[in-house]
Structure formats: C-alpha cells, structure tokens
Design an enzyme around this catalytic site. Structure first.
Site, PDB file in Angstrom:
ATOM      1  N   SER A 165      -0.037   5.370  -1.463  1.00 13.59           N
ATOM      2  CA  SER A 165      -0.384   6.617  -0.803  1.00 13.59           C
ATOM      3  C   SER A 165      -0.244   6.569   0.836  1.00 13.59           C
ATOM      4  O   SER A 165       0.094   5.676   1.316  1.00 13.59           O
ATOM      5  CB  SER A 165      -2.074   6.691  -1.219  1.00 13.59           C
ATOM      6  OG  SER A 165      -2.754   5.791  -0.250  1.00 13.59           O
ATOM      7  N   GLY A 166      -0.628   7.725   1.293  1.00 10.34           N
ATOM      8  CA  GLY A 166      -0.805   7.785   2.812  1.00 10.34           C
ATOM      9  C   GLY A 166       0.472   7.447   3.493  1.00 10.34           C
ATOM     10  O   GLY A 166       1.721   7.791   3.075  1.00 10.34           O
ATOM     11  N   ILE A 167       0.477   6.505   4.445  1.00 13.30           N
ATOM     12  CA  ILE A 167       1.450   6.235   5.448  1.00 13.30           C
ATOM     13  C   ILE A 167       2.516   5.489   4.661  1.00 13.30           C
ATOM     14  O   ILE A 167       3.616   5.647   4.965  1.00 13.30           O
ATOM     15  CB  ILE A 167       0.878   5.563   6.833  1.00 13.30           C
ATOM     16  CG1 ILE A 167       0.173   6.500   7.650  1.00 13.30           C
ATOM     17  CG2 ILE A 167       2.062   4.832   7.469  1.00 13.30           C
ATOM     18  CD1 ILE A 167      -0.808   5.889   8.729  1.00 13.30           C
ATOM     19  N   GLY A 168       1.984   4.425   3.957  1.00 17.58           N
ATOM     20  CA  GLY A 168       3.017   3.627   3.041  1.00 17.58           C
ATOM     21  C   GLY A 168       3.906   4.252   2.340  1.00 17.58           C
ATOM     22  O   GLY A 168       4.991   4.223   2.223  1.00 17.58           O
ATOM     23  N   GLY A 212       0.758  -1.325   0.034  1.00 18.47           N
ATOM     24  CA  GLY A 212      -0.119   0.024  -0.038  1.00 18.47           C
ATOM     25  C   GLY A 212       0.938   1.363  -0.047  1.00 18.47           C
ATOM     26  O   GLY A 212       0.736   2.264   0.680  1.00 18.47           O
ATOM     27  N   ALA A 213       1.834   1.494  -0.677  1.00 17.22           N
ATOM     28  CA  ALA A 213       2.846   2.314  -0.588  1.00 17.22           C
ATOM     29  C   ALA A 213       2.646   3.511  -1.756  1.00 17.22           C
ATOM     30  O   ALA A 213       3.557   4.302  -1.655  1.00 17.22           O
ATOM     31  CB  ALA A 213       4.092   1.686  -0.961  1.00 17.22           C
ATOM     32  N   SER A 249      -3.869  -0.515  14.502  1.00 11.16           N
ATOM     33  CA  SER A 249      -4.510   0.869  14.608  1.00 11.16           C
ATOM     34  C   SER A 249      -4.990   0.622  16.172  1.00 11.16           C
ATOM     35  O   SER A 249      -5.203  -0.772  16.641  1.00 11.16           O
ATOM     36  CB  SER A 249      -5.853   0.963  13.934  1.00 11.16           C
ATOM     37  OG  SER A 249      -6.525   2.008  14.381  1.00 11.16           O
ATOM     38  N   TYR A 307     -13.121  -3.475  10.181  1.00 13.49           N
ATOM     39  CA  TYR A 307     -12.078  -2.899  10.455  1.00 13.49           C
ATOM     40  C   TYR A 307     -11.249  -3.122  11.588  1.00 13.49           C
ATOM     41  O   TYR A 307     -10.018  -3.677  11.619  1.00 13.49           O
ATOM     42  CB  TYR A 307     -11.990  -1.404  10.120  1.00 13.49           C
ATOM     43  CG  TYR A 307     -10.783  -0.551  10.118  1.00 13.49           C
ATOM     44  CD1 TYR A 307      -9.866  -0.600   8.982  1.00 13.49           C
ATOM     45  CD2 TYR A 307     -10.388   0.073  11.167  1.00 13.49           C
ATOM     46  CE1 TYR A 307      -8.531   0.118   9.224  1.00 13.49           C
ATOM     47  CE2 TYR A 307      -9.266   0.932  11.249  1.00 13.49           C
ATOM     48  CZ  TYR A 307      -8.176   0.858  10.137  1.00 13.49           C
ATOM     49  OH  TYR A 307      -7.048   1.434  10.377  1.00 13.49           O
TER      50      TYR A 307
HETATM   51  N1  LIG Z   1      -4.960   6.986   8.554  1.00 11.14           N
HETATM   52  C1  LIG Z   1      -5.055   6.949   9.807  1.00 11.14           C
HETATM   53  O1  LIG Z   1      -5.549   7.709  10.703  1.00 11.14           O
HETATM   54  C2  LIG Z   1      -4.816   5.661  10.604  1.00 11.14           C
HETATM   55  C3  LIG Z   1      -4.991   5.316  11.732  1.00 11.14           C
HETATM   56  C4  LIG Z   1      -4.769   4.199  12.157  1.00 11.14           C
HETATM   57  C5  LIG Z   1      -4.325   3.052  11.445  1.00 11.14           C
HETATM   58  N2  LIG Z   1      -3.969   3.277  10.035  1.00 11.14           N
HETATM   59  C6  LIG Z   1      -3.405   2.191   9.254  1.00 11.14           C
HETATM   60  O2  LIG Z   1      -2.378   2.761   8.561  1.00 11.14           O
HETATM   61  C7  LIG Z   1      -2.270   1.977   7.121  1.00 11.14           C
HETATM   62  C8  LIG Z   1      -2.100   2.973   6.180  1.00 11.14           C
HETATM   63  O3  LIG Z   1      -3.403   3.478   6.019  1.00 11.14           O
HETATM   64  P1  LIG Z   1      -3.324   5.016   5.264  1.00 11.14           P
HETATM   65  O4  LIG Z   1      -3.911   6.054   6.393  1.00 11.14           O
HETATM   66  O5  LIG Z   1      -2.043   5.288   4.786  1.00 11.14           O
HETATM   67  O6  LIG Z   1      -4.401   4.765   4.215  1.00 11.14           O
HETATM   68  P2  LIG Z   1      -4.416   4.862   2.687  1.00 11.14           P
HETATM   69  O7  LIG Z   1      -3.705   6.356   2.166  1.00 11.14           O
HETATM   70  O8  LIG Z   1      -5.747   4.750   2.334  1.00 11.14           O
HETATM   71  O9  LIG Z   1      -3.420   3.751   2.022  1.00 11.14           O
HETATM   72  C9  LIG Z   1      -3.909   2.463   2.008  1.00 11.14           C
HETATM   73  C10 LIG Z   1      -3.104   1.785   1.044  1.00 11.14           C
HETATM   74  O10 LIG Z   1      -3.500   0.455   0.878  1.00 11.14           O
HETATM   75  C11 LIG Z   1      -3.768   0.272  -0.404  1.00 11.14           C
HETATM   76  N3  LIG Z   1      -4.862  -0.873  -0.575  1.00 11.14           N
HETATM   77  C12 LIG Z   1      -6.016  -0.981  -0.537  1.00 11.14           C
HETATM   78  N4  LIG Z   1      -6.773  -2.189  -0.765  1.00 11.14           N
HETATM   79  C13 LIG Z   1      -5.629  -3.063  -1.421  1.00 11.14           C
HETATM   80  C14 LIG Z   1      -5.361  -4.262  -1.882  1.00 11.14           C
HETATM   81  N5  LIG Z   1      -6.485  -5.265  -2.126  1.00 11.14           N
HETATM   82  N6  LIG Z   1      -4.381  -4.608  -2.307  1.00 11.14           N
HETATM   83  C15 LIG Z   1      -3.161  -3.876  -2.171  1.00 11.14           C
HETATM   84  N7  LIG Z   1      -3.107  -2.611  -1.487  1.00 11.14           N
HETATM   85  C16 LIG Z   1      -4.350  -2.244  -1.201  1.00 11.14           C
HETATM   86  C17 LIG Z   1      -4.287   1.183  -1.190  1.00 11.14           C
HETATM   87  O11 LIG Z   1      -4.323   1.088  -2.666  1.00 11.14           O
HETATM   88  P3  LIG Z   1      -5.223   2.190  -3.477  1.00 11.14           P
HETATM   89  O12 LIG Z   1      -4.652   3.645  -3.602  1.00 11.14           O
HETATM   90  O13 LIG Z   1      -4.910   1.423  -4.851  1.00 11.14           O
HETATM   91  O14 LIG Z   1      -6.451   1.836  -2.847  1.00 11.14           O
HETATM   92  C18 LIG Z   1      -3.529   2.351  -0.438  1.00 11.14           C
HETATM   93  O15 LIG Z   1      -2.178   2.399  -1.211  1.00 11.14           O
HETATM   94  C19 LIG Z   1      -3.481   1.385   7.374  1.00 11.14           C
HETATM   95  O16 LIG Z   1      -2.958  -0.185   7.723  1.00 11.14           O
HETATM   96  C20 LIG Z   1      -4.273   1.555   8.217  1.00 11.14           C
HETATM   97  O17 LIG Z   1      -5.194   0.658   8.620  1.00 11.14           O
HETATM   98  C21 LIG Z   1      -4.192   4.715   9.420  1.00 11.14           C
END
Ligand SMILES: NC(=O)c1ccc[n+]([C@@H]2O[C@H](COP(=O)([O-])OP(=O)(O)OC[C@H]3O[C@@H](n4cnc5c(N)ncnc54)[C@H](OP(=O)(O)O)[C@@H]3O)[C@@H](O)[C@H]2O)c1
Length: 389
Positions: A134-137, A131-132, A260, A293
């Site tokens: 976007s976002g944290i990745g 998931g690199a 999380s 989730y």
């Molecule tokens: N943001 C927060 O507040 C928060 C809080 C607690 C924990 N987290 C955790 O942090 C982590 C990163 O989240 P984020 O906030 O950076 O969210 P994000 O920007 O939505 O990143 C999620 C990534 O996962 C990818 N993904 C989704 N479905 C997938 C699949 N079937 N196969 C492969 N990749 C897939 C997405 O790809 P696409 O772009 O193609 O959809 C995206 O690159 C997650 O594990 C989340 O649970 C986040």
C-alpha cells in the site's frame, strides 16, 4: 547522439583531452577523478579544464562493475569476455557544475516517479520494498517494476501483497514482481524472509524500507518490544543486517529508509544528553503514539546515516528520505481522528499518483546528482565512496 544531448549527456570533447601521464578513472558511484602516474596523485578536477565530472547512465548491457583487492574499480564485459579498468561510461560524462539546477530544482512537486525513471532500464536489478502492498511502498514497487526491475514486495499480509502484485501486473503483464512474507513485528519472520531471499540466489541492488506503523495504541510485539519501534526501526535494522552480505556482493547497491520530517519533534536522549534506551521501547505509561512514531523516524535517519558511513566504502549507499507530509495513504488507518486529519489535509498535500513526490524521492536517490547530497528532508547522505587520496 541528439538524444544524448537532449538528455544533457554531452559527449566528451577534445578540450577534455588529458595531458600525458594522466588517466581518467571513476569511483564506484560514478564520480570521475584523475590520476597522475608521474606524481602519483589523484584529484577530482580535470587537469586542463578544472571541471568536475561524473558518468551518466548505466553500464552498457552485459557489463558489470567490480572491485579488486586494492579497492580499485574495474569493469567486466561479459559479452566479449574482457576486463578493463576503463569505465565504458567515460565516453558520456556530465559536468558537475554547481550553477546548474540541483536535483531539487530538477524534480519538484509536480514530478512523477515515471518522469524521473523515464529512459532508465532496471532490467537485471533486484529491488525489495517493505510495506509494498500500500501507499508509498506500492507506488515505489510499481515504478521500479514498470521499468524492468525484478521487484519483491515484502509484506506481512500475503492476501494484500498478492492483490498488489496483480495490480502491477494489470499495468504491465510482463512486470517481474512477486510477494514474500515479512512481518517486521516478529524478528523470526524477518529472519525467515532473509533466509528465503538468500535461497533465491539473486543479487539485491535496492532495499527500500517503507513499511511503518503510525499512531497505533500501545502494544508489545512477541519479541517484547513496543510495536512502533520494532516495526519502523528495529525490524528494518535487523533485515539490513541479515541482507548486508548480499547487498555488498551486489554493489553498487542502495538502501533507502523512509523516514519522516516528524523526526524533528522528539529526541532519544535524556536530560543529560545521553541515549535513553527506555524512550525507544517505552512502557504503556510512558507511551504517546505520535512521540513513538517520531522517535522511530529519528532512529531511521540515524541508522541510515551510520549504515552509509559503514557500507559506502563497500559500494552500498544508504539514504533516508522524507516523502512529504500527511500524504493520503493507509497510514492513518489506526484511529478515526488520524483519518479525519489526513482527509482534511488531503487537498493540500501530495497525492500518491498525481504528484507522487514520495516515490519520486526514492527514485531521485537513484537519479541523484551530487548536489542532492545533503539534508534529511528529502535525501540524506549521498557521499562519494571512493575519494581520491
Ligand atoms: N503518508 C505520509 O504522509 C508519510 C509522511 C512521512 C513519512 N511517511 C513514511 O512513509 C512510509 C510509507 O507509509 P505510507 O504512507 O505508504 O503508509 P501505508 O500506506 O500505511 O503503508 C505502510 C505499509 O507498512 C506495512 N506494515 C505495517 N506494519 C507492518 C509489519 N509489522 N510488517 C510488515 N509490514 C508492515 C503496511 O502493511 P499492511 O497493509 O499489512 O498494514 C503497509 O503496507 C512509512 O515509513 C511512513 O512513516 C509517510
């Protein structure tokens, strides 16, 4: 030397000289212990000063850590073609002083990933981030790439992944980054990814499991499982299983599972306290997006802990991190209500770049001192894997 002192890496001085019969050794993850050959015993404390220590920094260029058939760590100096049981980093140890600031105090919400990685050179290290794109990745992948690591962005959408690669290259044209296809919602894709990765014949030092689906409507994957469960937990679980041999061969290696804090607001046991499998991949009638989730994030933590227990003796540690609450990534995109909530919360939560505590959390795992060991909140489980007997 001044630079070492500035960095808190005091040189070993003469008060640390060992009495006869004692030898200083290190564990796989850099903790110093002391072996007494006369009494055939080992201990963590220095026999004279009583201090506990760990080595600081990476091995010198050209050196590699290996383990012999008795589980004893030894070091290979590829440049001078020699092997030794003496850790070259023993010249630069730091005290494990519990009164010193802990990692949480050392790195706070204003710390950036770049701050934490300052001075670290990841040249030669291979990092895979799911998931690199976007976002944290993305921030995590970028931080490692800008510090010399060979970073593989494991993403389901190659267009978005290539764009992410370009964004990193714009920051540093020499960054070693590439994208590979990984759809966690399809077990065959996970298998293909693992095969393609293995075909590259490179080690794997860090695997960051960051990809996730959040708050999505109920759906089944082609494998017949509820999507949140499969993407967030099972896909990663399978990926680690398939890459486990590479991780072990690349030890010391790490798996970081992004969980999380919301894992607290659910359980996966039934009323009698037994694991209820139907809660993991529920039917449409029993589905509530937020609960799904939370459960998947609980699975992340349980998985990470068990993985650490099993693999740390082989030099592979696993940590689960909570990156921060409601950080404005793309996580909210599945429903306008989530977007509204994340937007309202945005001024009060951590940002991706300004105070990227989330990527910091990952790199904290790297820079972690022993005191960062416990607690699911940021980093769970950072145990020493080669304790003295
Ligand atoms: N943001 C927060 O507040 C928060 C809080 C607690 C924990 N987290 C955790 O942090 C982590 C990163 O989240 P984020 O906030 O950076 O969210 P994000 O920007 O939505 O990143 C999620 C990534 O996962 C990818 N993904 C989704 N479905 C997938 C699949 N079937 N196969 C492969 N990749 C897939 C997405 O790809 P696409 O772009 O193609 O959809 C995206 O690159 C997650 O594990 C989340 O649970 C986040």
């Amino acid at each position: 030397m001044a630079a070492l002192r500035y960095a808190g890496l005091d040189d070993t001085d003469s008060e640390d000289e060992l009495p006869p019969g004692w030898e200083e050794r290190t564990t796989k993850d850099g903790w110093v212990y002391y072996a007494n050959h006369t009494e055939e015993k080992t201990q963590w404390e220095h026999p004279k000063t009583g201090k506990r220590k760990r080595v600081a920094g990476d091995l010198p260029y050209g050196w590699e850590q290996e383990t012999d058939e008795n589980g004893q760590v030894f070091f290979v100096d590829h440049i001078n073609k020699r092997t030794t049981y003496l850790d070259p980093r023993l010249a630069f140890t730091v005290d494990d002083n519990p009164t010193k600031p802990t990692t949480r105090q050392r790195y706070d919400s204003s710390t950036t990933a770049m701050d934490i990685l300052q001075g670290r050179d990841f040249t030669g290290k291979v990092v895979v981030v799911t998931g690199a794109n976007s976002g944290i990745g993305f921030e995590t992948a970028k931080s490692f790439a800008l510090h010399g690591a060979h970073v593989i962005l494991a993403c389901r959408n190659m267009a978005r992944a290539s764009e992410a690669v370009s964004r990193i290259l714009e920051e540093w044209h020499k960054a070693k980054v590439e994208a590979m296809t990984l759809d966690l919602a399809l077990l065959r894709s996970v298998q293909h990814f693992a095969e393609a990765f293995k075909a590259k014949n490179v080690p794997l030092h860090v695997l960051v499991c960051s990809a996730a689906a959040f708050g999505i409507p109920w759906s089944l994957t082609k494998d017949g499982l509820e999507t949140t469960f499969q993407v967030n937990h099972l896909g990663h679980f399978y990926l680690v299983q398939l890459l486990q041999d590479v991780l072990c061969r690349s030890a010391p290696a790490r798996v970081v599972v992004v969980s999380s804090e919301s894992h607290r607001f659910t359980d996966i046991n039934d009323t009698s306290g037994n694991l209820d499998f139907s809660r993991l991949s529920p039917s449409q009638n029993d589905y509530w997006a937020m609960l799904a989730y939370n459960r998947s994030k609980l699975c992340n933590i349980l998985f990470s802990s068990e993985l650490h227990r099993r693999l740390s003796p082989r030099g592979v540690t696993s940590n689960a991190v909570h990156p921060g609450n409601m950080m404005y990534s793309s996580l909210h995109r599945s429903w306008w209500v989530w977007t509204l909530l994340f937007t309202l919360a945005r001024p009060f939560t951590k940002s991706m770049r300004g105070e990227p505590v989330c990527p910091s959390a990952f790199v904290q795992v790297f820079a972690a001192r022993k005191s960062a060991a416990h607690g699911v909140k940021d980093i769970c489980s950072q145990a020493s894997n080669c304790a003295p007997n």
